[in-house]
Design a protein around this motif. Structure first.
Motif, PDB file in Angstrom:
ATOM      1  N   LEU A 152      80.706  -3.830 -33.330  1.00 45.34           N
ATOM      2  CA  LEU A 152      81.347  -5.204 -32.935  1.00 45.34           C
ATOM      3  C   LEU A 152      82.360  -5.774 -33.429  1.00 45.34           C
ATOM      4  O   LEU A 152      83.218  -6.064 -32.670  1.00 45.34           O
ATOM      5  CB  LEU A 152      79.912  -6.336 -33.190  1.00 45.34           C
ATOM      6  N   ILE A 153      82.368  -5.038 -34.230  1.00 45.93           N
ATOM      7  CA  ILE A 153      83.732  -5.526 -35.526  1.00 45.93           C
ATOM      8  C   ILE A 153      85.174  -4.506 -34.777  1.00 45.93           C
ATOM      9  O   ILE A 153      85.770  -5.741 -34.789  1.00 45.93           O
ATOM     10  CB  ILE A 153      83.999  -5.388 -36.900  1.00 45.93           C
ATOM     11  N   LYS A 154      84.665  -3.735 -33.947  1.00 43.07           N
ATOM     12  CA  LYS A 154      86.187  -2.660 -33.626  1.00 43.07           C
ATOM     13  C   LYS A 154      86.302  -2.929 -32.218  1.00 43.07           C
ATOM     14  O   LYS A 154      87.495  -3.166 -32.059  1.00 43.07           O
ATOM     15  CB  LYS A 154      85.211  -1.255 -33.817  1.00 43.07           C
ATOM     16  N   GLU A 155      85.061  -3.721 -31.587  1.00 42.22           N
ATOM     17  CA  GLU A 155      85.566  -4.423 -30.513  1.00 42.22           C
ATOM     18  C   GLU A 155      85.892  -6.111 -30.901  1.00 42.22           C
ATOM     19  O   GLU A 155      87.334  -6.166 -30.126  1.00 42.22           O
ATOM     20  CB  GLU A 155      84.575  -4.798 -30.140  1.00 42.22           C
ATOM     21  N   LEU A 156      85.919  -6.647 -31.982  1.00 42.17           N
ATOM     22  CA  LEU A 156      86.803  -8.000 -31.863  1.00 42.17           C
ATOM     23  C   LEU A 156      88.069  -8.113 -32.984  1.00 42.17           C
ATOM     24  O   LEU A 156      88.818  -8.621 -32.803  1.00 42.17           O
ATOM     25  CB  LEU A 156      85.340  -8.347 -33.177  1.00 42.17           C
ATOM     26  N   ALA A 157      87.908  -6.520 -33.782  1.00 40.85           N
ATOM     27  CA  ALA A 157      89.512  -6.568 -34.767  1.00 40.85           C
ATOM     28  C   ALA A 157      90.643  -6.233 -33.450  1.00 40.85           C
ATOM     29  O   ALA A 157      90.326  -5.220 -32.854  1.00 40.85           O
ATOM     30  CB  ALA A 157      88.825  -5.859 -35.399  1.00 40.85           C
ATOM     31  N   LYS A 158      91.622  -6.659 -33.984  1.00 42.85           N
ATOM     32  CA  LYS A 158      92.867  -6.258 -33.529  1.00 42.85           C
ATOM     33  C   LYS A 158      93.700  -5.616 -33.845  1.00 42.85           C
ATOM     34  O   LYS A 158      94.624  -4.743 -34.205  1.00 42.85           O
ATOM     35  CB  LYS A 158      93.931  -8.058 -33.881  1.00 42.85           C
ATOM     36  N   ASP A 159      93.354  -5.334 -35.656  1.00 44.14           N
ATOM     37  CA  ASP A 159      94.148  -4.014 -36.095  1.00 44.14           C
ATOM     38  C   ASP A 159      92.784  -2.924 -36.602  1.00 44.14           C
ATOM     39  O   ASP A 159      91.815  -3.097 -37.868  1.00 44.14           O
ATOM     40  CB  ASP A 159      94.763  -4.187 -38.001  1.00 44.14           C
ATOM     41  N   GLN A 160      92.482  -2.261 -35.824  1.00 46.03           N
ATOM     42  CA  GLN A 160      91.660  -1.274 -35.544  1.00 46.03           C
ATOM     43  C   GLN A 160      91.996   0.014 -36.860  1.00 46.03           C
ATOM     44  O   GLN A 160      90.928  -0.047 -37.059  1.00 46.03           O
ATOM     45  CB  GLN A 160      92.134  -0.247 -34.359  1.00 46.03           C
ATOM     46  N   SER A 161      92.789  -0.469 -37.369  1.00 44.94           N
ATOM     47  CA  SER A 161      93.482   1.248 -38.692  1.00 44.94           C
ATOM     48  C   SER A 161      92.558   0.593 -39.863  1.00 44.94           C
ATOM     49  O   SER A 161      92.433   1.421 -40.438  1.00 44.94           O
ATOM     50  CB  SER A 161      94.913   0.509 -39.006  1.00 44.94           C
ATOM     51  N   ARG A 162      91.808  -0.477 -39.885  1.00 40.34           N
ATOM     52  CA  ARG A 162      91.433  -1.290 -40.531  1.00 40.34           C
ATOM     53  C   ARG A 162      89.375  -1.899 -40.775  1.00 40.34           C
ATOM     54  O   ARG A 162      88.879  -2.345 -41.050  1.00 40.34           O
ATOM     55  CB  ARG A 162      91.903  -2.593 -41.287  1.00 40.34           C
ATOM     56  N   VAL A 163      89.913  -0.355 -39.547  1.00 39.60           N
ATOM     57  CA  VAL A 163      88.441  -1.479 -39.165  1.00 39.60           C
ATOM     58  C   VAL A 163      86.458  -1.398 -39.983  1.00 39.60           C
ATOM     59  O   VAL A 163      86.142  -2.523 -40.483  1.00 39.60           O
ATOM     60  CB  VAL A 163      87.230  -0.830 -37.676  1.00 39.60           C
ATOM     61  N   ALA A 164      86.494  -0.046 -40.497  1.00 41.54           N
ATOM     62  CA  ALA A 164      86.596   0.109 -42.026  1.00 41.54           C
ATOM     63  C   ALA A 164      85.556  -0.692 -43.425  1.00 41.54           C
ATOM     64  O   ALA A 164      84.791  -0.915 -43.199  1.00 41.54           O
ATOM     65  CB  ALA A 164      86.202   1.991 -42.467  1.00 41.54           C
ATOM     66  N   LEU A 165      87.067  -0.748 -43.431  1.00 42.05           N
ATOM     67  CA  LEU A 165      86.591  -1.745 -44.851  1.00 42.05           C
ATOM     68  C   LEU A 165      87.178  -2.873 -43.889  1.00 42.05           C
ATOM     69  O   LEU A 165      86.023  -4.242 -45.299  1.00 42.05           O
ATOM     70  CB  LEU A 165      88.508  -1.791 -44.708  1.00 42.05           C
ATOM     71  N   VAL A 166      86.566  -3.632 -43.032  1.00 43.26           N
ATOM     72  CA  VAL A 166      86.188  -5.223 -42.701  1.00 43.26           C
ATOM     73  C   VAL A 166      84.603  -4.929 -42.450  1.00 43.26           C
ATOM     74  O   VAL A 166      84.235  -5.857 -42.532  1.00 43.26           O
ATOM     75  CB  VAL A 166      87.377  -4.942 -41.138  1.00 43.26           C
ATOM     76  N   SER A 167      84.571  -3.777 -41.862  1.00 46.80           N
ATOM     77  CA  SER A 167      82.955  -3.308 -41.836  1.00 46.80           C
ATOM     78  C   SER A 167      82.178  -4.120 -42.816  1.00 46.80           C
ATOM     79  O   SER A 167      81.412  -4.623 -42.903  1.00 46.80           O
ATOM     80  CB  SER A 167      82.567  -2.259 -40.802  1.00 46.80           C
ATOM     81  N   GLY A 168      82.803  -3.052 -44.034  1.00 46.57           N
ATOM     82  CA  GLY A 168      82.004  -3.140 -45.270  1.00 46.57           C
ATOM     83  C   GLY A 168      82.356  -4.843 -45.681  1.00 46.57           C
ATOM     84  O   GLY A 168      81.007  -4.764 -46.175  1.00 46.57           O
ATOM     85  N   ILE A 169      83.132  -5.280 -45.643  1.00 48.60           N
ATOM     86  CA  ILE A 169      83.257  -6.780 -45.640  1.00 48.60           C
ATOM     87  C   ILE A 169      82.637  -7.135 -45.465  1.00 48.60           C
ATOM     88  O   ILE A 169      81.744  -8.600 -45.930  1.00 48.60           O
ATOM     89  CB  ILE A 169      84.509  -7.398 -45.968  1.00 48.60           C
ATOM     90  N   ILE A 170      81.985  -8.146 -43.990  1.00 50.18           N
ATOM     91  CA  ILE A 170      81.716  -8.486 -43.051  1.00 50.18           C
ATOM     92  C   ILE A 170      80.050  -7.912 -43.767  1.00 50.18           C
ATOM     93  O   ILE A 170      79.151  -8.962 -43.745  1.00 50.18           O
ATOM     94  CB  ILE A 170      81.663  -8.391 -41.879  1.00 50.18           C
ATOM     95  N   THR A 171      79.996  -7.351 -43.654  1.00 52.34           N
ATOM     96  CA  THR A 171      78.076  -6.337 -44.176  1.00 52.34           C
ATOM     97  C   THR A 171      77.935  -6.818 -45.494  1.00 52.34           C
ATOM     98  O   THR A 171      76.450  -7.124 -46.143  1.00 52.34           O
ATOM     99  CB  THR A 171      78.007  -4.913 -44.335  1.00 52.34           C
ATOM    100  N   SER A 172      79.112  -6.786 -45.997  1.00 57.75           N
ATOM    101  CA  SER A 172      78.825  -7.457 -47.522  1.00 57.75           C
ATOM    102  C   SER A 172      78.407  -8.653 -48.261  1.00 57.75           C
ATOM    103  O   SER A 172      78.103  -8.837 -49.325  1.00 57.75           O
ATOM    104  CB  SER A 172      79.390  -6.690 -49.262  1.00 57.75           C
ATOM    105  N   LEU A 173      79.403  -9.833 -47.269  1.00 55.01           N
ATOM    106  CA  LEU A 173      78.987 -11.262 -47.227  1.00 55.01           C
ATOM    107  C   LEU A 173      77.670 -11.718 -47.704  1.00 55.01           C
ATOM    108  O   LEU A 173      77.996 -12.669 -48.647  1.00 55.01           O
ATOM    109  CB  LEU A 173      79.725 -11.294 -46.655  1.00 55.01           C
ATOM    110  N   PRO A 174      76.434 -10.910 -47.145  1.00 58.06           N
ATOM    111  CA  PRO A 174      75.203 -12.259 -47.509  1.00 58.06           C
ATOM    112  C   PRO A 174      75.016 -11.683 -48.991  1.00 58.06           C
ATOM    113  O   PRO A 174      73.834 -12.282 -49.277  1.00 58.06           O
ATOM    114  CB  PRO A 174      74.317 -11.554 -45.914  1.00 58.06           C
ATOM    115  N   GLY A 175      74.897 -10.417 -48.802  1.00 57.34           N
ATOM    116  CA  GLY A 175      75.202  -9.800 -50.743  1.00 57.34           C
ATOM    117  C   GLY A 175      75.320 -10.988 -51.466  1.00 57.34           C
ATOM    118  O   GLY A 175      75.114 -11.133 -53.048  1.00 57.34           O
TER     119      GLY A 175
END
Length: 331
Positions: A152-175
């Motif tokens: 989903l983040i890959k689908e929403l992201a404009k900068d595809q080069s940072r998908v892994a980093l953004v995914s990690g941040i979004i996943t960890s936010l609730p924690g």
């Protein structure tokens, strides 16, 4: 777990990896035993705060673990990440062996109270079953997104080069939010009653999941994921507190283990549900399906907790249990 995790770094093929992971699962009962020890050791009027603090480690570890794993894999490699994790588990073993002590007298098998009899001793047996189901649903809800959130983040992201980093941040936010909120909500449950914190935590989760189905950018998803951390902070500690109060100490180990088994079922069923819904509908549909699951859980849970809603604080309940009414206590 130290041995099996470390050995995973040396496997020559996937089949041995599967076997080692299965063996690891057989010995991954640390959390439910930790809950039982804390529940039995801490004064019951402070159980909400204590179990809330303990649950913080569980929830934050679950949410931040994938991010740490990704960093280790990128920094050292896949096999080396198992070695690092094995060392971390060794530290846990040594710390537990040295600093965790309990007064324990082994019970022979002939003297052990059967589980059926334990449930007869429980004042509200349907409450305990409701908590089992709620634990499963909470875990399924948290895990339902693991199979689709990166996509989903890959689908929403404009900068595809940072998908892994953004995914990690979004996943960890609730924690991150859970880390701050869990002890505070644990103290609140001691004051107003854990069943109120539990039901309201589920309602907050529903309120977060529904708008997630309509997000159009990563910032919206991040804000809603962060708010979901408040719900995570409320739910599992409240469940543990209710079990601590209404389960006899002779059944702590087994009842907490059953609860852990229901949590494991949620870990299995959640990603499967997420993958099926995403393949049939869309990634965002997973959030709506999770919200529907949470609504069904609330409707199931409210009747099982109805008798507790006017029981007062945990201190009031303790005094009532000792033979004094809540009115006497307040007077």
């Amino acid at each position: 777990m130290t041995f099996t995790i470390t050995a995973c770094g040396f496997v020559p093929n996937v089949w041995i990896l599967i076997v080692l992971r299965a063996i690891q699962g057989c010995f991954s009962g640390y959390i439910n035993n930790a809950n039982a020890i804390v529940a039995a050791s801490v004064p019951i009027e402070k159980s909400g705060k204590a179990l809330g603090t303990l649950a913080t480690g569980n929830v934050v570890g679950t949410l931040l673990g994938p991010l740490l794993g990704g960093v280790l894999a990128d920094t050292f490699g896949y096999r080396e990440s198992y070695y690092v994790t094995g060392v971390m588990m060794l530290v846990v073993f040594v710390t537990t062996a040295l600093f965790v002590h309990e007064q324990f007298t082994p019970i022979s098998k002939s003297q052990m109270v059967p589980v059926k009899q334990i449930f007869h001793q429980i004042q509200y047996p349907m409450l305990i079953w409701g908590l089992f189901v709620t634990t499963m649903v909470i875990q399924a809800a948290n895990m339902s997104m693991t199979s689709v959130i990166s996509l989903l983040i890959k689908e929403l992201a404009k900068d595809q080069s940072r998908v892994a980093l953004v995914s990690g941040i979004i996943t960890s936010l609730p924690g991150v939010v859970t880390l701050i909120a869990s002890p505070l909500l644990g103290m609140l449950s001691d004051h107003i009653g854990p069943e109120k914190v539990l039901v309201n935590g589920l309602l907050i989760a529903i309120i977060c999941f529904i708008p997630m189905s309509f997000v159009t950018n990563i910032w919206q998803l991040g804000v809603l994921r962060a708010l979901l951390g408040i719900s995570d902070a409320a739910l599992l500690p409240a469940i543990q507190s209710l079990m601590t109060y209404y389960v006899p100490k002779s059944g702590f180990g087994r009842i907490f283990s059953y609860n852990q088994s229901f949590q494991a079922m949620g870990s299995v069923g959640g990603p499967m549900m997420g993958a099926v819904v995403a393949s049939i509908f869309s990634y965002q549909s997973v959030f709506m399906a999770t919200a529907i699951l949470e609504v069904a859980n609330v409707l199931f849970l409210i009747p099982t907790t109805k008798a507790l809603w006017h029981a007062g604080s945990v201190k009031d309940r303790l005094r009532v249990k000792e033979g004094r009414t809540v009115g006497d206590v307040k007077n």
